[in-house]
Design a protein around this motif. Structure first.
Motif, PDB file in Angstrom:
ATOM      1  N   PHE A   1       6.457   0.660 -16.150  1.00 32.57           N
ATOM      2  CA  PHE A   1       6.658   0.438 -14.721  1.00 32.57           C
ATOM      3  C   PHE A   1       6.608  -1.055 -14.400  1.00 32.57           C
ATOM      4  CE2 PHE A   1       5.063  -0.218 -10.421  1.00 32.57           C
ATOM      5  CZ  PHE A   1       5.981   0.514  -9.689  1.00 32.57           C
ATOM      6  N   ASP A   2       5.632  -1.750 -14.967  1.00 31.02           N
ATOM      7  CA  ASP A   2       5.504  -3.188 -14.713  1.00 31.02           C
ATOM      8  C   ASP A   2       6.760  -3.943 -15.147  1.00 31.02           C
ATOM      9  OD1 ASP A   2       2.991  -2.889 -13.617  1.00 31.02           O
ATOM     10  OD2 ASP A   2       1.925  -3.457 -15.456  1.00 31.02           O
ATOM     11  N   ILE A   3       7.255  -3.627 -16.324  1.00 27.62           N
ATOM     12  CA  ILE A   3       8.461  -4.310 -16.801  1.00 27.62           C
ATOM     13  C   ILE A   3       9.634  -4.014 -15.880  1.00 27.62           C
ATOM     14  CG2 ILE A   3      10.184  -4.415 -18.653  1.00 27.62           C
ATOM     15  CD1 ILE A   3       7.834  -3.800 -20.611  1.00 27.62           C
ATOM     16  N   ARG A   4       9.825  -2.744 -15.583  1.00 25.45           N
ATOM     17  CA  ARG A   4      10.963  -2.374 -14.736  1.00 25.45           C
ATOM     18  C   ARG A   4      10.815  -2.919 -13.327  1.00 25.45           C
ATOM     19  NH1 ARG A   4      11.950   3.586 -16.978  1.00 25.45           N
ATOM     20  NH2 ARG A   4      13.495   2.993 -18.523  1.00 25.45           N
ATOM     21  N   TYR A   5       9.653  -2.780 -12.762  1.00 27.04           N
ATOM     22  CA  TYR A   5       9.461  -3.175 -11.368  1.00 27.04           C
ATOM     23  C   TYR A   5       9.487  -4.682 -11.209  1.00 27.04           C
ATOM     24  CZ  TYR A   5       7.544  -3.575  -6.705  1.00 27.04           C
ATOM     25  OH  TYR A   5       7.361  -3.900  -5.398  1.00 27.04           O
TER      26      TYR A   5
ATOM     27  N   SER B   1       0.833  -1.199   0.000  1.00 28.59           N
ATOM     28  CA  SER B   1       0.000   0.000   0.000  1.00 28.59           C
ATOM     29  C   SER B   1       0.873   1.256   0.000  1.00 28.59           C
ATOM     30  CB  SER B   1      -0.910  -0.010   1.230  1.00 28.59           C
ATOM     31  OG  SER B   1      -1.640   1.174   1.311  1.00 28.59           O
ATOM     32  N   GLY B   2       1.941   1.254   0.776  1.00 27.53           N
ATOM     33  CA  GLY B   2       2.860   2.385   0.821  1.00 27.53           C
ATOM     34  C   GLY B   2       3.517   2.614  -0.520  1.00 27.53           C
ATOM     35  N   MET B   3       3.863   1.540  -1.189  1.00 21.46           N
ATOM     36  CA  MET B   3       4.472   1.631  -2.523  1.00 21.46           C
ATOM     37  C   MET B   3       3.471   2.234  -3.511  1.00 21.46           C
ATOM     38  SD  MET B   3       6.858   0.679  -4.752  1.00 21.46           S
ATOM     39  CE  MET B   3       7.152  -0.305  -6.187  1.00 21.46           C
ATOM     40  N   LYS B   4       2.227   1.795  -3.458  1.00 17.32           N
ATOM     41  CA  LYS B   4       1.197   2.319  -4.366  1.00 17.32           C
ATOM     42  C   LYS B   4       0.955   3.799  -4.099  1.00 17.32           C
ATOM     43  CE  LYS B   4      -1.252  -1.972  -5.268  1.00 17.32           C
ATOM     44  NZ  LYS B   4      -2.455  -2.753  -5.069  1.00 17.32           N
ATOM     45  N   ASP B   5       0.936   4.190  -2.827  1.00 20.10           N
ATOM     46  CA  ASP B   5       0.743   5.601  -2.479  1.00 20.10           C
ATOM     47  C   ASP B   5       1.872   6.460  -3.046  1.00 20.10           C
ATOM     48  OD1 ASP B   5      -1.579   4.982  -1.144  1.00 20.10           O
ATOM     49  OD2 ASP B   5      -0.683   5.068   0.856  1.00 20.10           O
TER      50      ASP B   5
ATOM     51  N   ARG C   1      13.431  -6.008 -10.791  1.00 18.73           N
ATOM     52  CA  ARG C   1      13.547  -6.305  -9.360  1.00 18.73           C
ATOM     53  C   ARG C   1      14.014  -7.743  -9.164  1.00 18.73           C
ATOM     54  NH1 ARG C   1       8.370  -6.640  -5.593  1.00 18.73           N
ATOM     55  NH2 ARG C   1       8.194  -8.439  -6.893  1.00 18.73           N
ATOM     56  N   ASP C   2      13.465  -8.651  -9.964  1.00 13.18           N
ATOM     57  CA  ASP C   2      13.861 -10.054  -9.887  1.00 13.18           C
ATOM     58  C   ASP C   2      15.335 -10.217 -10.267  1.00 13.18           C
ATOM     59  OD1 ASP C   2      13.526 -12.916  -9.671  1.00 13.18           O
ATOM     60  OD2 ASP C   2      13.488 -12.966 -11.860  1.00 13.18           O
ATOM     61  N   PHE C   3      15.754  -9.512 -11.316  1.00  9.05           N
ATOM     62  CA  PHE C   3      17.146  -9.603 -11.745  1.00  9.05           C
ATOM     63  C   PHE C   3      18.086  -9.080 -10.672  1.00  9.05           C
ATOM     64  CE2 PHE C   3      15.438  -8.843 -16.287  1.00  9.05           C
ATOM     65  CZ  PHE C   3      15.063 -10.173 -16.400  1.00  9.05           C
TER      66      PHE C   3
ATOM     67  N   ILE D   1      17.863 -10.521 -18.978  1.00  9.10           N
ATOM     68  CA  ILE D   1      18.043  -9.067 -18.862  1.00  9.10           C
ATOM     69  C   ILE D   1      17.962  -8.419 -20.233  1.00  9.10           C
ATOM     70  CG2 ILE D   1      19.703  -7.247 -18.263  1.00  9.10           C
ATOM     71  CD1 ILE D   1      20.673  -9.119 -15.977  1.00  9.10           C
ATOM     72  N   GLU D   2      18.642  -9.009 -21.203  1.00  5.79           N
ATOM     73  CA  GLU D   2      18.602  -8.481 -22.569  1.00  5.79           C
ATOM     74  C   GLU D   2      17.183  -8.507 -23.123  1.00  5.79           C
ATOM     75  OE1 GLU D   2      21.449 -11.050 -24.421  1.00  5.79           O
ATOM     76  OE2 GLU D   2      23.124  -9.697 -24.020  1.00  5.79           O
ATOM     77  N   SER D   3      16.443  -9.546 -22.807  1.00  2.00           N
ATOM     78  CA  SER D   3      15.060  -9.659 -23.262  1.00  2.00           C
ATOM     79  C   SER D   3      14.187  -8.559 -22.652  1.00  2.00           C
ATOM     80  CB  SER D   3      14.514 -11.043 -22.886  1.00  2.00           C
ATOM     81  OG  SER D   3      13.162 -11.153 -23.218  1.00  2.00           O
ATOM     82  N   ALA D   4      14.376  -8.288 -21.374  1.00  2.00           N
ATOM     83  CA  ALA D   4      13.617  -7.214 -20.712  1.00  2.00           C
ATOM     84  C   ALA D   4      14.007  -5.849 -21.292  1.00  2.00           C
ATOM     85  CB  ALA D   4      13.866  -7.244 -19.204  1.00  2.00           C
ATOM     86  N   ASP D   5      15.304  -5.656 -21.552  1.00  2.00           N
ATOM     87  CA  ASP D   5      15.756  -4.410 -22.173  1.00  2.00           C
ATOM     88  C   ASP D   5      15.122  -4.230 -23.551  1.00  2.00           C
ATOM     89  OD1 ASP D   5      17.345  -3.656 -20.041  1.00  2.00           O
ATOM     90  OD2 ASP D   5      19.211  -4.413 -20.924  1.00  2.00           O
ATOM     91  N   GLU D   6      15.080  -5.309 -24.314  1.00  2.00           N
ATOM     92  CA  GLU D   6      14.480  -5.242 -25.647  1.00  2.00           C
ATOM     93  C   GLU D   6      12.976  -4.967 -25.554  1.00  2.00           C
ATOM     94  OE1 GLU D   6      14.186  -7.737 -29.826  1.00  2.00           O
ATOM     95  OE2 GLU D   6      15.418  -8.520 -28.209  1.00  2.00           O
ATOM     96  N   GLU D   7      12.331  -5.581 -24.574  1.00  2.00           N
ATOM     97  CA  GLU D   7      10.899  -5.341 -24.366  1.00  2.00           C
ATOM     98  C   GLU D   7      10.638  -3.865 -24.057  1.00  2.00           C
ATOM     99  OE1 GLU D   7       7.259  -7.215 -21.667  1.00  2.00           O
ATOM    100  OE2 GLU D   7       9.258  -8.103 -21.545  1.00  2.00           O
ATOM    101  N   LEU D   8      11.490  -3.272 -23.227  1.00  2.00           N
ATOM    102  CA  LEU D   8      11.371  -1.841 -22.928  1.00  2.00           C
ATOM    103  C   LEU D   8      11.615  -0.995 -24.175  1.00  2.00           C
ATOM    104  CD1 LEU D   8      13.142  -1.581 -19.457  1.00  2.00           C
ATOM    105  CD2 LEU D   8      10.779  -0.948 -19.958  1.00  2.00           C
ATOM    106  N   PHE D   9      12.613  -1.372 -24.966  1.00  2.00           N
ATOM    107  CA  PHE D   9      12.916  -0.640 -26.195  1.00  2.00           C
ATOM    108  C   PHE D   9      11.734  -0.702 -27.171  1.00  2.00           C
ATOM    109  CE2 PHE D   9      14.373  -0.920 -30.626  1.00  2.00           C
ATOM    110  CZ  PHE D   9      14.848   0.367 -30.797  1.00  2.00           C
ATOM    111  N   LEU D  10      11.171  -1.886 -27.362  1.00  2.00           N
ATOM    112  CA  LEU D  10      10.040  -2.041 -28.287  1.00  2.00           C
ATOM    113  C   LEU D  10       8.808  -1.292 -27.785  1.00  2.00           C
ATOM    114  CD1 LEU D  10      10.450  -5.790 -29.312  1.00  2.00           C
ATOM    115  CD2 LEU D  10      10.988  -3.746 -30.681  1.00  2.00           C
TER     116      LEU D  10
END
Length: 150
Positions: free
Chosen positions: A66-70, A23-27, A74-76, A100-109
């Motif tokens: 945000f979802d991709i990054r968070y 809840s604190g994070m969402k706020d 966070r897992d990485f 990590i490269e896959s997540a970076d590419e997902e953010l780029f796309l």
């Protein structure tokens, strides 16, 4: 008090703790989002028509980013602490690097699609102003965070 009651109490306290943290994070996310909206609105000087089309596109992009990054990053990061890295095999490291490269590419796309979608709504100059304004906002936010720690 028997052990079952103690375990039940501990589980309840733990779940409340996780809920409070979430809840604190969402706020905090909502507060930052409100500040960002105000900042971008001022910086971009959108017309009413532009704003009506821009904000739904921007909010969708921002939430997905945000979802991709968070979630993924966070897992990485949790898997990249010093002790984990020292005991990681080459195969595990290679797999993690690929993820990590896959997540970076997902953010780029995602950013590329976002820019394409914006081209139908805003002139190129305002899209560039948006990029600069986002960087300025992030810089100011980081500066405020650093000052609050002092």
């Amino acid at each position: 008090m028997n052990i079952k009651k103690i375990i039940l109490i501990l589980l309840l306290l733990t779940s409340f703790s996780f809920y409070a943290q979430d809840s604190g994070m969402k706020d905090k996310k909502e507060q930052i989002k409100a500040l960002k909206v105000a900042f971008l609105t001022t910086e971009l000087d959108l017309t009413t028509r532009e704003a009506q089309k821009f904000w739904p596109i921007y909010n969708t992009f921002d939430d997905k980013q945000f979802d991709i990054r968070y979630q993924k990053m966070r897992d990485f990061k949790s898997r990249m602490n010093d002790s984990a890295l020292d005991s990681m095999s080459e195969k595990e490291a290679s797999t993690l690097l690929t993820q990590i490269e896959s997540a970076d590419e997902e953010l780029f796309l995602l950013r590329k699609k976002f820019t394409k979608d914006l081209k139908a709504v805003l002139p190129a100059v305002k899209i560039i102003k948006l990029r600069k304004s986002e960087e300025d906002f992030n810089r100011k936010l980081l500066h405020q965070y650093r000052n609050s720690k002092k």
